[in-house]
Enzyme design. Structure first.
Site, PDB file in Angstrom:
ATOM      1  N   ASN A 184       0.856  -1.184   0.000  1.00  0.00           N
ATOM      2  CA  ASN A 184       0.000   0.000   0.000  1.00  0.00           C
ATOM      3  C   ASN A 184       0.898   1.242   0.000  1.00  0.00           C
ATOM      4  O   ASN A 184       1.674   1.445   0.936  1.00  0.00           O
ATOM      5  CB  ASN A 184      -0.901  -0.022   1.239  1.00  0.00           C
ATOM      6  CG  ASN A 184      -1.863   1.159   1.237  1.00  0.00           C
ATOM      7  OD1 ASN A 184      -1.474   2.286   0.954  1.00  0.00           O
ATOM      8  ND2 ASN A 184      -3.108   0.895   1.556  1.00  0.00           N
ATOM      9  N   HIS A 241       0.807   6.012   1.798  1.00  0.00           N
ATOM     10  CA  HIS A 241       1.545   6.784   2.793  1.00  0.00           C
ATOM     11  C   HIS A 241       2.656   7.630   2.162  1.00  0.00           C
ATOM     12  O   HIS A 241       3.112   8.606   2.746  1.00  0.00           O
ATOM     13  CB  HIS A 241       2.062   5.840   3.882  1.00  0.00           C
ATOM     14  CG  HIS A 241       0.983   4.867   4.317  1.00  0.00           C
ATOM     15  ND1 HIS A 241      -0.113   5.263   5.040  1.00  0.00           N
ATOM     16  CD2 HIS A 241       0.790   3.551   4.028  1.00  0.00           C
ATOM     17  CE1 HIS A 241      -0.925   4.212   5.222  1.00  0.00           C
ATOM     18  NE2 HIS A 241      -0.385   3.164   4.618  1.00  0.00           N
ATOM     19  N   ARG A 258       3.087  18.823   1.777  1.00  0.00           N
ATOM     20  CA  ARG A 258       3.758  20.027   1.303  1.00  0.00           C
ATOM     21  C   ARG A 258       3.227  20.510  -0.047  1.00  0.00           C
ATOM     22  O   ARG A 258       3.700  21.503  -0.564  1.00  0.00           O
ATOM     23  CB  ARG A 258       5.259  19.753   1.141  1.00  0.00           C
ATOM     24  CG  ARG A 258       6.075  19.847   2.400  1.00  0.00           C
ATOM     25  CD  ARG A 258       6.285  21.316   2.773  1.00  0.00           C
ATOM     26  NE  ARG A 258       7.068  21.426   3.976  1.00  0.00           N
ATOM     27  CZ  ARG A 258       8.377  21.643   3.980  1.00  0.00           C
ATOM     28  NH1 ARG A 258       9.046  21.742   2.870  1.00  0.00           N
ATOM     29  NH2 ARG A 258       8.999  21.757   5.132  1.00  0.00           N
ATOM     30  N   HIS A 283      -5.559   3.564  -2.086  1.00  0.00           N
ATOM     31  CA  HIS A 283      -6.916   3.870  -1.592  1.00  0.00           C
ATOM     32  C   HIS A 283      -7.253   5.285  -2.056  1.00  0.00           C
ATOM     33  O   HIS A 283      -6.660   6.252  -1.577  1.00  0.00           O
ATOM     34  CB  HIS A 283      -6.891   3.761  -0.061  1.00  0.00           C
ATOM     35  CG  HIS A 283      -8.219   3.963   0.590  1.00  0.00           C
ATOM     36  ND1 HIS A 283      -8.417   3.741   1.932  1.00  0.00           N
ATOM     37  CD2 HIS A 283      -9.417   4.370   0.100  1.00  0.00           C
ATOM     38  CE1 HIS A 283      -9.675   3.988   2.236  1.00  0.00           C
ATOM     39  NE2 HIS A 283     -10.300   4.385   1.141  1.00  0.00           N
ATOM     40  N   ARG A 329      -9.353   7.892  -1.540  1.00  0.00           N
ATOM     41  CA  ARG A 329     -10.374   8.342  -0.579  1.00  0.00           C
ATOM     42  C   ARG A 329     -11.239   9.438  -1.190  1.00  0.00           C
ATOM     43  O   ARG A 329     -10.771  10.209  -2.023  1.00  0.00           O
ATOM     44  CB  ARG A 329      -9.691   8.873   0.686  1.00  0.00           C
ATOM     45  CG  ARG A 329      -9.303   7.773   1.649  1.00  0.00           C
ATOM     46  CD  ARG A 329      -8.811   8.359   2.965  1.00  0.00           C
ATOM     47  NE  ARG A 329      -8.612   7.312   3.940  1.00  0.00           N
ATOM     48  CZ  ARG A 329      -9.526   6.928   4.819  1.00  0.00           C
ATOM     49  NH1 ARG A 329     -10.703   7.524   4.871  1.00  0.00           N
ATOM     50  NH2 ARG A 329      -9.252   5.961   5.674  1.00  0.00           N
ATOM     51  N   ARG A 364      -7.236  12.695   0.391  1.00  0.00           N
ATOM     52  CA  ARG A 364      -6.214  13.179   1.336  1.00  0.00           C
ATOM     53  C   ARG A 364      -4.825  12.655   0.999  1.00  0.00           C
ATOM     54  O   ARG A 364      -3.830  13.233   1.396  1.00  0.00           O
ATOM     55  CB  ARG A 364      -6.581  12.821   2.768  1.00  0.00           C
ATOM     56  CG  ARG A 364      -6.514  11.347   3.074  1.00  0.00           C
ATOM     57  CD  ARG A 364      -6.731  11.055   4.530  1.00  0.00           C
ATOM     58  NE  ARG A 364      -8.092  11.302   4.949  1.00  0.00           N
ATOM     59  CZ  ARG A 364      -8.655  10.706   6.024  1.00  0.00           C
ATOM     60  NH1 ARG A 364      -7.935   9.874   6.758  1.00  0.00           N
ATOM     61  NH2 ARG A 364      -9.891  10.942   6.346  1.00  0.00           N
ATOM     62  N   GLU A 384      -8.529   0.474  -3.650  1.00  0.00           N
ATOM     63  CA  GLU A 384      -9.455   0.478  -2.509  1.00  0.00           C
ATOM     64  C   GLU A 384     -10.333   1.713  -2.627  1.00  0.00           C
ATOM     65  O   GLU A 384      -9.831   2.818  -2.877  1.00  0.00           O
ATOM     66  CB  GLU A 384      -8.674   0.536  -1.190  1.00  0.00           C
ATOM     67  CG  GLU A 384      -7.839  -0.699  -0.932  1.00  0.00           C
ATOM     68  CD  GLU A 384      -7.132  -0.655   0.412  1.00  0.00           C
ATOM     69  OE1 GLU A 384      -6.936  -1.721   1.005  1.00  0.00           O
ATOM     70  OE2 GLU A 384      -6.758   0.454   0.849  1.00  0.00           O
ATOM     71  N   THR A 425      -7.857   6.626   9.918  1.00  0.00           N
ATOM     72  CA  THR A 425      -7.640   5.504   9.002  1.00  0.00           C
ATOM     73  C   THR A 425      -8.885   4.619   9.056  1.00  0.00           C
ATOM     74  O   THR A 425      -9.774   4.852   9.881  1.00  0.00           O
ATOM     75  CB  THR A 425      -6.346   4.740   9.365  1.00  0.00           C
ATOM     76  OG1 THR A 425      -6.124   3.728   8.381  1.00  0.00           O
ATOM     77  CG2 THR A 425      -6.424   4.083  10.738  1.00  0.00           C
ATOM     78  N   GLU A 434     -11.007  -9.329   2.017  1.00  0.00           N
ATOM     79  CA  GLU A 434      -9.785  -8.962   2.737  1.00  0.00           C
ATOM     80  C   GLU A 434     -10.196  -8.799   4.195  1.00  0.00           C
ATOM     81  O   GLU A 434     -11.052  -7.964   4.518  1.00  0.00           O
ATOM     82  CB  GLU A 434      -9.175  -7.671   2.183  1.00  0.00           C
ATOM     83  CG  GLU A 434      -7.932  -7.253   2.972  1.00  0.00           C
ATOM     84  CD  GLU A 434      -7.139  -6.129   2.320  1.00  0.00           C
ATOM     85  OE1 GLU A 434      -7.087  -6.064   1.068  1.00  0.00           O
ATOM     86  OE2 GLU A 434      -6.583  -5.311   3.072  1.00  0.00           O
ATOM     87  N   HIS A 479      -4.130  -4.421   7.142  1.00  0.00           N
ATOM     88  CA  HIS A 479      -4.327  -3.216   7.965  1.00  0.00           C
ATOM     89  C   HIS A 479      -3.566  -3.348   9.281  1.00  0.00           C
ATOM     90  O   HIS A 479      -3.821  -4.240  10.076  1.00  0.00           O
ATOM     91  CB  HIS A 479      -5.792  -2.893   8.269  1.00  0.00           C
ATOM     92  CG  HIS A 479      -5.939  -1.441   8.669  1.00  0.00           C
ATOM     93  ND1 HIS A 479      -6.172  -0.433   7.756  1.00  0.00           N
ATOM     94  CD2 HIS A 479      -5.796  -0.824   9.866  1.00  0.00           C
ATOM     95  CE1 HIS A 479      -6.209   0.727   8.371  1.00  0.00           C
ATOM     96  NE2 HIS A 479      -5.966   0.516   9.650  1.00  0.00           N
ATOM     97  N   GLY A 501       1.232  -1.522   4.206  1.00  0.00           N
ATOM     98  CA  GLY A 501       1.733  -0.233   3.750  1.00  0.00           C
ATOM     99  C   GLY A 501       2.487   0.531   4.809  1.00  0.00           C
ATOM    100  O   GLY A 501       3.701   0.716   4.738  1.00  0.00           O
TER     101      GLY A 501
HETATM  102  C1  LIG Z   1      -8.670   0.263   3.620  1.00  0.00           C
HETATM  103  C2  LIG Z   1      -7.457   0.088   4.404  1.00  0.00           C
HETATM  104  O1  LIG Z   1      -7.192  -0.938   4.866  1.00  0.00           O
HETATM  105  C3  LIG Z   1      -6.502   1.152   4.715  1.00  0.00           C
HETATM  106  O2  LIG Z   1      -5.344   0.554   5.183  1.00  0.00           O
HETATM  107  C4  LIG Z   1      -6.092   2.049   3.655  1.00  0.00           C
HETATM  108  O3  LIG Z   1      -5.810   1.442   2.487  1.00  0.00           O
HETATM  109  C5  LIG Z   1      -4.923   2.883   4.067  1.00  0.00           C
HETATM  110  O4  LIG Z   1      -5.317   4.141   3.881  1.00  0.00           O
HETATM  111  P1  LIG Z   1      -5.701   5.052   5.108  1.00  0.00           P
HETATM  112  O5  LIG Z   1      -4.441   5.250   5.881  1.00  0.00           O
HETATM  113  O6  LIG Z   1      -6.239   6.302   4.485  1.00  0.00           O
HETATM  114  O7  LIG Z   1      -6.758   4.352   5.912  1.00  0.00           O
HETATM  115  N1  LIG Z   2      -5.946  -2.842   3.158  1.00  0.00           N
HETATM  116  C1  LIG Z   2      -4.869  -2.698   4.058  1.00  0.00           C
HETATM  117  C2  LIG Z   2      -3.749  -1.990   3.417  1.00  0.00           C
HETATM  118  O1  LIG Z   2      -3.791  -1.718   2.249  1.00  0.00           O
HETATM  119  C3  LIG Z   2      -2.545  -1.634   4.188  1.00  0.00           C
HETATM  120  O2  LIG Z   2      -2.839  -1.116   5.432  1.00  0.00           O
HETATM  121  P1  LIG Z   2      -1.623  -0.491   6.313  1.00  0.00           P
HETATM  122  O3  LIG Z   2      -0.523  -1.503   6.338  1.00  0.00           O
HETATM  123  O4  LIG Z   2      -1.179   0.775   5.645  1.00  0.00           O
HETATM  124  O5  LIG Z   2      -2.247  -0.294   7.673  1.00  0.00           O
END
Ligand SMILES: CC(=O)[C@@H](O)[C@H](O)COP(=O)(O)O
Ligand SMILES: NCC(=O)COP(=O)(O)O
Length: 243
Positions: free
Chosen positions: A9, A12, A20, A45, A47, A51, A72, A102, A153, A193, A215
């Site tokens: 993911n 981040h 910035r 994702h 959103r 963001r 996502e 999140t 998932e 997650h 991620g």
């Molecule tokens: C849907 C999910 O699992 C989240 O981990 C997302 O993908 C990460 O993005 P956010 O930090 O905006 O929740």
């Molecule tokens: N769906 C979960 C994801 O994509 C990664 O989540 P995270 O490791 O950033 O909390």
């Protein structure tokens, strides 16, 4: 046992960029490096409030990702229209609350069965494989089966946040049961997650797991594995300026 796949993911990276309003660090470059390092897929994702990942990111990534894109998104008309146009290989339907830091819980598939069925049908007709981001509950798994989505998932946030010991063991047991139950009902099972280098092993050992999406922990670690090099490069530039 089959290989466990890793989806990265890269939201981040976009969070840091957007803080910035610069063009760097670019999630497109993050996807490229992740794939070169062995990632099996890239998760973003989009959103509703944009963001982190933006529409521009999604469109460029769709053209540049060499593995597969897992988009996502919330179950809204806007997002479904974007997905049907961009056609990622996978869409993962997630719940979304504007004010959350999140994703807080799984998608309530059982509580909005008709809406989810319609979304799954529309996305499937566009050739997209749909996954539902749900809590480890039999009720939600049954609803996922009813929806016709081939993947779920399992939201591992509660497991990741649980205190080590009995609390975490209980969350792991819930996930283990859910994975076995979902696989017995014909679903492919992913999870993600809040997974980190410290808590991933018991989840990765579950035989039904097909792919983990991770991620935050990986991007967080990358900062430190790259920081020394980044400082050296800047120091070198300063030296060159005074030569
Ligand atoms: C849907 C999910 O699992 C989240 O981990 C997302 O993908 C990460 O993005 P956010 O930090 O905006 O929740
Ligand atoms: N769906 C979960 C994801 O994509 C990664 O989540 P995270 O490791 O950033 O909390």
């Amino acid at each position: 046992m089959a290989e466990l796949l890793l989806g990265i993911n890269i939201d981040h990276i976009a969070t840091v960029r957007n803080a910035r309003g610069t063009s760097y660090p670019d999630p497109v470059q993050a996807a490229f490096i992740s794939e070169q390092a062995g990632a099996d897929g890239i998760t973003v994702h989009l959103r509703e409030d944009r963001r982190h990942i933006t529409d521009r990111d999604v469109r460029i990534l769709r053209d540049t990702i060499q593995t597969r894109m897992n988009l996502e998104m919330a179950v809204t008309d806007e997002m479904i229209a974007i997905a049907c146009e961009v056609k990622p290989q996978f869409v993962c339907l997630v719940p979304e609350k504007r004010e959350e830091v999140t994703t807080e819980g799984g998608l309530d598939v059982a509580g909005q069965q008709e809406k989810i069925n319609a979304a799954v049908q529309q996305l499937s007709r566009a050739g997209i494989l749909v996954s539902l981001f749900i809590d480890a509950e039999e009720r939600q798994i049954e609803a996922a089966v009813t929806s016709g989505a081939p993947y779920i998932e399992i939201h591992t946030g509660a497991y990741a946040e649980a205190a080590e010991g009995l609390e975490r063991d209980a969350e792991l047991a819930r996930i283990r049961h859910a994975a076995t139950f979902a696989a017995s009902r014909g679903l492919k099972v992913n999870a993600g997650h809040g997974l980190t280098y410290h808590n991933v092993l018991p989840i990765a050992a579950l035989p039904e797991m097909h792919e983990l999406n991770i991620g935050h922990a990986i991007i967080g670690r990358a900062v430190f594995s790259g920081l020394a090099e980044a400082v050296k490069e800047m120091k070198q530039l300063l030296r060159e300026a005074r030569r």
